[in-house]
Enzyme design. Sequence first.
Site: not given
Length: 394
Positions: A72, A201, A293, A297, A385
Site C-alpha cells: 500500500h 480511517y 491499534p 504499531k 505510519y
Amino acid sequence: MKTQVAIIGAGPAGLLLGQLLHNAGIDTLIVERQTPEYVLGRIRAGVLEQGMVELLRQAGVARRMDREGLVHDGFELALDGRLVHIDLKSLTAGKTVMVYGQTEVTRDLMAARRESGAQTIYAARDVVPHGMKSDEPFITFDKDGETWRVDCDYIAGCDGFHGVARQSIPADCLKVFERVYPFGWLGILADTPPVHDELVYARHERGFALCSMRSATRTRYYLQVPAQEKVEDWSDQRFWDELKKRLPPALAEKLVTGPSIEKSIAPLRSFVVEPMQYGRLFLLGDAAHIVPPTGAKGLNLAASDVSTLFNILLKVYREGRTDLLEKYSQICLRRVWKAERFSWWMTSMLHHFDEHDDFSQRICASELDYFVNSEAGRKTIAENYVGLPYEAIE
Ligand code: APR
Ligand code: PHB
C-alpha cells in the site's frame, strides 16, 4: 535440557527471534503455553512497516508475503465525511507498507521453524524463568505431567501482555506507564471485497471506524464501541448498518456486506514497562508494551525489539561484546515511546471522547485540520505510519 537462548512465547516476536538466531547458528528453544492451532486462531493486526518486511526477508520467511501481501502506497483519512489521502510513498521518499495478516506471518514463521528442525514445545504449562540476575539462568515448565528444566545463557520474554516473563521481575524494579481508553474496537472479518483499495480511517461524531483488508476477497472492519459493550449485542446487520453511518456516503454506497467469519471486541490501552530487561531476561513485544491499534504499531514494535535483541546477541556470540546487553532496554524504549506517542495521537484525533467538552472538541478538530492541510503535517503522519528507522547496533 540446554540451549543458548530460551524463548518464552511462540507469537510473532518469539518465532521471529527464534528464526533469526537459528539462521545465525545460535541455538534456541521456544516454549509456548498454547497449541499451534490456538495460536493461529487469533485474529490480529495486518499492516507491516518496511522495517518489519525487511526483517522477515532477512529471516528467510518472506516468500509468501512477497507473493500474496498487498503493498500500500497510501491510506485515506475520512474526516466527518471528507476523504483526505495520505500518500505515504511521495511523503516519505518512496516508503510503503505491506498489508499481510499477523496470522499469516505467524503461519509462515511456524512453517520455517518446523523445517529448520529447531525445537518448539507447545502446550507447556507453568513456564517460570529463574536465576535472571545470575550467570546461569534457566527456565522450568511442565509438559505431559513431567517437569523440565532448560539451562541457557539468556531468556527472551516474548509471551505477550499476560505472560509470565514481566510478572517474574520484582515489581519494585519496574515502572509502569499506562493509559486505558474508555472505548474498545469491535472487529469483524468477512469474505467480501474491500470497500476501497486503501485502508480508510474514519473520524465521525458517532465514533471511529476503520476499513481494512486481508486480501482482494477478505476484509477486516472495526467500529469504536463503549468499553463495556458486549459482542453478542452486535448482529452482523447492526454492524454493517453502523459502519455505513460512519463512512462518507460515496463509500457507504459501495460497501459490500456479508456474513462475518469472526467478530470480537478488543479494549484500547497504552502501556509501557521500564526497563525492558532484568539481568539476563529480556522483554520483547506485547510483554513490554501495548499500543492502541489506531496506528497499526503493535506487531511492528515487536519486530523492532526482535531486531535490536537479535543484533545485540549476534555481537555477543560473535565478538564477545557483552557490554551491549545492558543497552537493550534504552535502545528499544526510544523507538517504543515514539510509536506510543503516534498511536496515542492517532487515537486521540480520530475517536469520539464522550468526556471532551466543546473546547477540547474544537482543539482536536483544528489540530487535525492543520495536520492534513499542511505538507509538513502530512509528512509527519506518513513518516510515523511507515515506521521510524531501526537504530544501528554498534
Ligand atoms: N508461557 C508460555 N507462553 C505464553 C505464556 C506463558 N506463561 N503466556 C503467554 N504465552 C504465549 C501466548 O500464548 C502467545 O502465543 O506467548 C505468545 C505471545 O504472543 P503475542 O501475544 O502475539 O505477542 P507478541 O509475540 O509480542 O506479538 C506482538 O503485538 O499488538 C500486538 O497484535 C500484535 O499480538 C501482536 C503483538
Ligand atoms: C487490521 O487490518 O487489522 C488493522 C489495520 C490497521 C490498523 C489496525 C488494524 O491501524
